[in-house]
Design a protein around this motif. Structure first.
Motif, PDB file in Angstrom:
ATOM      1  N   LEU A  91       0.845  -1.186   0.000  1.00  0.00           N
ATOM      2  CA  LEU A  91       0.000   0.000   0.000  1.00  0.00           C
ATOM      3  C   LEU A  91       0.880   1.236   0.000  1.00  0.00           C
ATOM      4  CD1 LEU A  91      -2.696   1.546   0.308  1.00  0.00           C
ATOM      5  CD2 LEU A  91      -2.456   1.267   2.792  1.00  0.00           C
ATOM      6  N   ILE A  92       0.687   2.093  -0.996  1.00  0.00           N
ATOM      7  CA  ILE A  92       1.333   3.405  -1.009  1.00  0.00           C
ATOM      8  C   ILE A  92       0.304   4.375  -0.458  1.00  0.00           C
ATOM      9  CG2 ILE A  92       2.401   5.168  -2.445  1.00  0.00           C
ATOM     10  CD1 ILE A  92       3.076   2.877  -4.437  1.00  0.00           C
ATOM     11  N   GLU A  93       0.507   4.782   0.789  1.00  0.00           N
ATOM     12  CA  GLU A  93      -0.471   5.619   1.498  1.00  0.00           C
ATOM     13  C   GLU A  93      -0.079   7.087   1.357  1.00  0.00           C
ATOM     14  OE1 GLU A  93      -2.813   5.873   5.790  1.00  0.00           O
ATOM     15  OE2 GLU A  93      -0.856   4.869   5.702  1.00  0.00           O
ATOM     16  N   ASP A  94      -0.827   7.793   0.544  1.00  0.00           N
ATOM     17  CA  ASP A  94      -0.614   9.217   0.303  1.00  0.00           C
ATOM     18  C   ASP A  94      -1.400   9.975   1.373  1.00  0.00           C
ATOM     19  OD1 ASP A  94      -0.434  11.778  -0.671  1.00  0.00           O
ATOM     20  OD2 ASP A  94      -1.113  11.310  -2.700  1.00  0.00           O
ATOM     21  N   ASP A  95      -0.672  10.517   2.356  1.00  0.00           N
ATOM     22  CA  ASP A  95      -1.345  11.053   3.545  1.00  0.00           C
ATOM     23  C   ASP A  95      -0.935  12.499   3.811  1.00  0.00           C
ATOM     24  OD1 ASP A  95      -3.201  10.643   5.558  1.00  0.00           O
ATOM     25  OD2 ASP A  95      -1.760   9.840   6.989  1.00  0.00           O
ATOM     26  N   VAL A  96      -0.888  13.307   2.757  1.00  0.00           N
ATOM     27  CA  VAL A  96      -0.363  14.662   2.889  1.00  0.00           C
ATOM     28  C   VAL A  96      -1.325  15.619   3.592  1.00  0.00           C
ATOM     29  CG1 VAL A  96       1.144  14.437   0.896  1.00  0.00           C
ATOM     30  CG2 VAL A  96      -1.172  15.280   0.562  1.00  0.00           C
ATOM     31  N   TYR A  97      -2.596  15.235   3.747  1.00  0.00           N
ATOM     32  CA  TYR A  97      -3.575  16.130   4.384  1.00  0.00           C
ATOM     33  C   TYR A  97      -3.882  15.722   5.830  1.00  0.00           C
ATOM     34  CZ  TYR A  97      -4.232  17.182  -0.542  1.00  0.00           C
ATOM     35  OH  TYR A  97      -4.006  17.506  -1.859  1.00  0.00           O
ATOM     36  N   ALA A  98      -3.124  14.775   6.362  1.00  0.00           N
ATOM     37  CA  ALA A  98      -3.465  14.186   7.662  1.00  0.00           C
ATOM     38  C   ALA A  98      -3.522  15.204   8.791  1.00  0.00           C
ATOM     39  CB  ALA A  98      -2.456  13.089   8.009  1.00  0.00           C
ATOM     40  N   GLU A  99      -2.714  16.267   8.739  1.00  0.00           N
ATOM     41  CA  GLU A  99      -2.688  17.259   9.827  1.00  0.00           C
ATOM     42  C   GLU A  99      -3.860  18.239   9.746  1.00  0.00           C
ATOM     43  OE1 GLU A  99      -0.804  17.123  12.307  1.00  0.00           O
ATOM     44  OE2 GLU A  99       1.298  16.712  11.839  1.00  0.00           O
ATOM     45  N   LEU A 100      -4.639  18.191   8.680  1.00  0.00           N
ATOM     46  CA  LEU A 100      -5.659  19.217   8.450  1.00  0.00           C
ATOM     47  C   LEU A 100      -7.049  18.736   8.848  1.00  0.00           C
ATOM     48  CD1 LEU A 100      -4.371  20.560   5.012  1.00  0.00           C
ATOM     49  CD2 LEU A 100      -3.715  21.245   7.324  1.00  0.00           C
ATOM     50  N   TYR A 101      -7.155  18.051   9.982  1.00  0.00           N
ATOM     51  CA  TYR A 101      -8.439  17.548  10.465  1.00  0.00           C
ATOM     52  C   TYR A 101      -9.150  18.630  11.270  1.00  0.00           C
ATOM     53  CZ  TYR A 101      -5.548  16.901  14.646  1.00  0.00           C
ATOM     54  OH  TYR A 101      -4.688  17.106  15.690  1.00  0.00           O
ATOM     55  N   PHE A 102     -10.487  18.581  11.286  1.00  0.00           N
ATOM     56  CA  PHE A 102     -11.272  19.600  11.967  1.00  0.00           C
ATOM     57  C   PHE A 102     -11.732  19.190  13.363  1.00  0.00           C
ATOM     58  CE2 PHE A 102     -12.838  21.147   7.545  1.00  0.00           C
ATOM     59  CZ  PHE A 102     -11.591  21.723   7.314  1.00  0.00           C
ATOM     60  N   GLY A 103     -11.774  17.932  13.653  1.00  0.00           N
ATOM     61  CA  GLY A 103     -12.246  17.479  14.953  1.00  0.00           C
ATOM     62  C   GLY A 103     -11.149  17.551  16.006  1.00  0.00           C
ATOM     63  N   PRO A 104     -11.433  17.022  17.193  1.00  0.00           N
ATOM     64  CA  PRO A 104     -10.447  17.089  18.284  1.00  0.00           C
ATOM     65  C   PRO A 104      -9.312  16.085  18.152  1.00  0.00           C
ATOM     66  CG  PRO A 104     -12.446  15.976  19.022  1.00  0.00           C
ATOM     67  CD  PRO A 104     -12.737  16.487  17.645  1.00  0.00           C
ATOM     68  N   HIS A 105      -9.462  15.057  17.300  1.00  0.00           N
ATOM     69  CA  HIS A 105      -8.460  14.000  17.237  1.00  0.00           C
ATOM     70  C   HIS A 105      -7.964  13.785  15.815  1.00  0.00           C
ATOM     71  CE1 HIS A 105      -9.504  13.105  21.366  1.00  0.00           C
ATOM     72  NE2 HIS A 105     -10.755  12.884  21.018  1.00  0.00           N
ATOM     73  N   ALA A 106      -6.657  13.585  15.702  1.00  0.00           N
ATOM     74  CA  ALA A 106      -6.069  13.290  14.398  1.00  0.00           C
ATOM     75  C   ALA A 106      -6.463  11.888  13.949  1.00  0.00           C
ATOM     76  CB  ALA A 106      -4.548  13.397  14.474  1.00  0.00           C
ATOM     77  N   PRO A 107      -6.790  11.696  12.669  1.00  0.00           N
ATOM     78  CA  PRO A 107      -7.087  10.341  12.188  1.00  0.00           C
ATOM     79  C   PRO A 107      -5.811   9.501  12.140  1.00  0.00           C
ATOM     80  CG  PRO A 107      -7.046  11.896  10.354  1.00  0.00           C
ATOM     81  CD  PRO A 107      -6.898  12.709  11.605  1.00  0.00           C
ATOM     82  N   LYS A 108      -5.931   8.240  12.515  1.00  0.00           N
ATOM     83  CA  LYS A 108      -4.775   7.342  12.409  1.00  0.00           C
ATOM     84  C   LYS A 108      -4.550   6.967  10.951  1.00  0.00           C
ATOM     85  CE  LYS A 108      -4.663   4.962  16.870  1.00  0.00           C
ATOM     86  NZ  LYS A 108      -4.740   3.627  17.528  1.00  0.00           N
TER      87      LYS A 108
END
Length: 476
Positions: free
Chosen positions: A282-299
């Motif tokens: 799996l090539i996981e392209d996760d460049v937007y991971a820090e831009l979450y709106f809720g209280p917790h970052a998605p794993k």
């Protein structure tokens, strides 16, 4: 009801009634504590709660202020876009000329950049980064330029590893390789596990840079439908893995470009297990991971990887410094091969720039910056959704992502998004038309809009113009 909840409700009512106007400062912690006979910690808890509700925001050394978008409600009347249709055949990729025409459209600074792939540079701490660059360049050991070319600046790799650790993911530094942006990381990952002519499972719709990479490497795409809220269709992916000799899967698991979809945590675990069963990386392209709106970052899906099959690619381009071109990959079992490919191509990313970002991560207040950035993006999403509600046809379907800075709009089927693109561009408005997100140029009636710039009168007028252009195609 707890005391902080009661005080938060009182402030919220003042905002809703207009007593506290958008942009106005709310009572200071000290004043509120004395005036209401509550402790400073109770006031802080109340303000943190109002922040989470999107009603106020903190300004460093200035206090708390009413959020300009506090009273803007999302366009609840719109349905979400439909899941893309499944196309079982593999596809030769040939989209670059179309993509280049879209990219050229955003070079004019007078164009409203709804078609851009980046948020506004005005949202980034560029002056503070410049100080880090000057300081890091002055203090950097000259020998490091040679000894640490690849896998990268050790302090930057250490800071990235620490951020993984804070998120609950323990990664050895040996797995981390610094690259010239995430796009190089993604290119290297694909090269490490494929040969020309191989099949790669990708999302539909997919980020157009993914399509261009496949085109350049002479790889064939097998499109997997994407749900606009929950991401890649695991059922179709399972069937595809049984039917075709898939050599890699490229997937954006958090705030996918263009739909904004966030794969739920349980489904990320299923995705990793499914690919592990077939031994497909799996090539996981996760460049937007820090831009979450809720209280917790998605794993990330990487959090569930036990076999080293997940190559997790990240970047500072979308969250901190677009022009610095610093990305990375946590490459699992492929780390050594990817490092050697890096040495054979670009050797290393700029050492002074790596040192600057390492210094900023350590001393510059990155998490404070991210907090402000997320609030800004959430405000801007509300404003754009409200504009869609005001100006676009009622049949429009719109994604409402919980992070990132893109909306995916499905327009009535008779609307040609390439025609919308050309007419809008002539009026100084850039959009991203749907066909650039598919190797077969599907999604002809879809567009992607970027809400990553501060909302202005020009942005509002541009949305009104877009709505008028689209309605004219329907005879309205």
């Amino acid at each position: 009801m707890k005391r902080y909840e009661k005080y938060a409700d009182d402030i919220a009512e003042l905002i809703r009634s207009g007593v506290l106007a958008p942009g106005q400062r709310v009572p200071s912690v000290r004043y509120a504590s004395q005036a209401h006979g509550i402790s400073p910690s109770t006031v802080f808890q109340a303000y943190y709660l109002l922040e989470r509700r999107g009603m106020i925001r903190a300004r460093p050394r200035s206090g708390y202020f009413v959020n300009p978008g506090a009273l803007v409600q999302p366009a609840q009347a719109f349905s979400e876009p439909q899941v893309s249709a499944h196309v079982s055949e593999s596809t030769e990729v040939d989209v670059s000329e179309l993509v280049f025409s879209v990219l050229d459209s955003i070079k004019d600074p007078n164009t409203v950049p709804f078609g851009s792939a980046f948020p506004s540079p005005m949202l980034f701490p560029l002056q503070r980064l410049s100080r880090s660059l000057a300081s890091a360049s002055r203090d950097m050991d000259p020998r490091m330029v040679v000894t640490d070319m690849s896998p990268g600046h050790p302090q930057l790799r250490r800071q990235i590893a620490l951020r993984y650790m804070v998120g609950g993911l323990m990664l050895p530094m040996e797995e981390l390789l610094i690259t010239n942006g995430a796009l190089e990381a993604l290119n290297l990952c694909l090269q490490a596990v494929t040969e020309p002519g191989d099949l790669v499972a990708i999302e539909a719709p997919a980020f157009y840079a993914c399509l261009q990479v496949l085109e350049r490497l002479k790889l064939k795409a097998v499109e997997i439908p994407v749900h606009p809220r929950d991401g890649i269709d695991l059922g179709i992916l399972a069937q595809t893995l049984e039917r075709y000799p898939i050599k890699a899967c490229w997937c954006m698991t958090s705030f996918q470009n263009p739909t904004g979809a966030l794969v739920p945590e349980a489904r990320k675990r299923e995705l990793v297990e499914l690919l592990r069963k077939h031994q497909v990386p799996l090539i996981e392209d996760d460049v937007y991971a820090e831009l979450y709106f809720g209280p917790h970052a998605p794993k990330p899906a990487k959090a569930f990887d036990t076999d080293g099959l997940v190559m997790h690619c990240g970047s500072f381009a979308k969250s901190l410094a677009p022009g610095y071109r610093i990305g990375w990959v946590a490459a699992g079992r492929y780390a050594q091969k990817i490092e050697r490919l890096k040495l054979m191509t670009s050797l290393c990313a700029s050492m002074p720039v790596q040192a600057a970002i390492a210094d900023y991560l350590q001393h510059g207040g990155y998490d404070r910056h991210l907090r402000k950035l997320r609030y800004a993006l959430e405000d801007q999403q509300r404003a754009m959704l409200a504009a869609v509600s005001r100006y676009f046809p009622a049949q429009t379907r719109v994604s409402q992502p919980a992070g990132g800075y893109f909306l995916w709009l499905e327009l009535p089927e008779s609307v040609d998004s390439l025609h919308v693109f050309r007419v809008a561009l002539a009026q100084g408005i850039s959009i991203a038309p749907g066909p650039i997100f598919s190797p077969a140029r599907r999604f002809a009636h879809c567009i992607r809009l970027n809400y990553g710039s501060p909302w202005t009168e020009a942005a509002e007028k541009a949305m009104e113009t877009l709505g008028r252009i689209i309605r004219s195609m329907l005879g309205h």
